[in-house]
Design an enzyme around this catalytic site. Sequence first.
Site, short mmCIF file in Angstrom:
data_model
loop_
_atom_site.label_atom_id
_atom_site.label_comp_id
_atom_site.label_asym_id
_atom_site.label_seq_id
_atom_site.Cartn_x
_atom_site.Cartn_y
_atom_site.Cartn_z
N ASN A 1 24.65 4.47 48.28
CA ASN A 1 24.08 4.81 49.41
C ASN A 1 23.49 3.81 50.30
OD1 ASN A 1 23.13 7.24 51.40
ND2 ASN A 1 21.33 5.97 50.82
N GLU A 2 23.91 3.59 51.49
CA GLU A 2 23.26 2.49 52.59
C GLU A 2 22.74 1.31 51.94
OE1 GLU A 2 20.19 4.67 54.56
OE2 GLU A 2 21.75 6.00 55.64
N GLU B 1 27.00 11.15 57.18
CA GLU B 1 25.24 11.51 57.66
C GLU B 1 25.42 11.36 59.09
OE1 GLU B 1 21.95 9.61 56.02
OE2 GLU B 1 22.76 9.36 53.85
#
Length: 566
Positions: free
Chosen positions: A214-215, A340
């Site tokens: 994630n990110e 997201e």
Amino acid sequence: MTTHNSQYSAETTHPDKQESSPVPTAAGTTASNVSTTGNATTPDASIALNADATPVADVPPRLFGSFVEHLGRCVYGGIYESSHPTADENGFRQDVLDLVKELGVTCVRYPGGNFVSNYNWEDGIGPRENRPMRRDLAWHCTETNEMGIDDFYRWSQKAGTEIMLAVNMGTRGLKAALDELEYVNGAPGTAWADQRVANGIEEPMDIKMWCIGNEMDGPWQVGHMSPEEYAGAVDKVAHAMKLAESGLELVACGSSGAYMPTFGTWEKTVLTKAYENLDFVSCHAYYFDRGHKTRAAASMQDFLASSEDMTKFIATVSDAADQAREANNGTKDIALSFDEWGVWYSDKWNEQEDQWKAEAAQGLHHEPWPKSPHLLEDIYTAADAVVEGSLMITLLKHCDRVRSASRAQLVNVIAPIMAEEHGPAWRQTTFYPFAEAALHARGQAYAPAISSPTIHTEAYGDVPAIDAVVTWDEQARTGLLLAVNRDANTPHTLTIDLSGLPGLPGLGTLALGKAQLLHEDDPYRTNTAEAPEAVTPQPLGIAMNATGTCTATLPAISWISVEFHG
């Protein structure tokens, strides 16, 4: 989900930093001057589906996904609260489950988010009384591990949703990902699969879609990496996971937002290196009214036009993915997973985090970290709902490349559903545009021809006031029109012509189903526990003739949906 260092909101730079040139209008859209008649009932805009219109693509079910992270009260006090009056034998809140089903969510990304980058998936399996307490570095909280993959699988079965599972690429990596894959999907007869069976889940969970981290570009992320570091890591993990199960659909981390200095180049570097074993690249974009504290008019107008930024975001990432395909002489397109997106007033979180950092810097601290505190609990306005309706229109108009999306998040944390501990659950304003699309957008998506007045924005230049999308299921003979008036000041009246729908001549006529309008004279009006239906869609008074034409007036800052059938 980004934290402090990213919070110009992950979708765009501050308007003061925008380039002066206007954003091009979306394909199929033309701009015209605002009507000078002053009569809101005189049509000054049009939406038409011409006979030669070609569909963008089929509407992918995963476009109506959501996101559950171990953050604040999304899990504990949200989907899980064992002492709640409606809790079932697993501790799941039935009132929340009922609203999740009503929302129409199809796929849920879990368990993060920033949380996953310091998470041991093994902590959340087996008897709850044996699970360890851990510190969560992402949100500075204590994780009880009362919920884990076993529990979330059971919840998803009751909710009727697919799971998109994220693995830890921050503190862990290849072996942990392979072990988790064996645990959730393996046939009995191997160590981890047998452990799942011993924990009460005999059948494989059949989780197909996996986020590999994630990110990972974000300096706030535990174990963050350079583009080259992550490209090498995701290439190895994706390759090994596909060796274990070739039918998986794997999502590489894209940029955490368009504001990141490596936006575009990150995607090109990662996808070029790991192209062969990747299927998706993630996109994250959050939006908010930057002038909400002072209710500045110019900021509201920029906010209403947020979908202009999302359109550019999609184009930039799609271009990077295409360059990676060409560099590999490939034939498949890497799809976009907008896993997201939504409205998040991240400036509020910045202030909270700044305060925490200032306190934490004053020496060492030994007080316990809180359990499921109230974090990121934005209360949404009517204007926020209109913007989210506009963003959903954009996702549908680009569903040829955006094949999955997760509105972040699901409950309590920047969510369409709110739930009080031991109390009620209710729908936020943003619930309604999502639910309408999730429940009724079927078949093929079409970008209709739009003639619209223009509005001026400081961030994007002059942009069309009206945007719209049409979906049509020719087999079921059902369709949906979604439209938005992004003008902060002026109503606009549309002529709508759906006579070009495929197969319509053979159908004979179209009939109007439900038509509704979401608008409030006070765009800052909200739903609360005390007034849970203060903002709800109202019937839209229109009449459709047999050929699929009608006229509708959209007030300033409004969203409409029109269901129709043949």
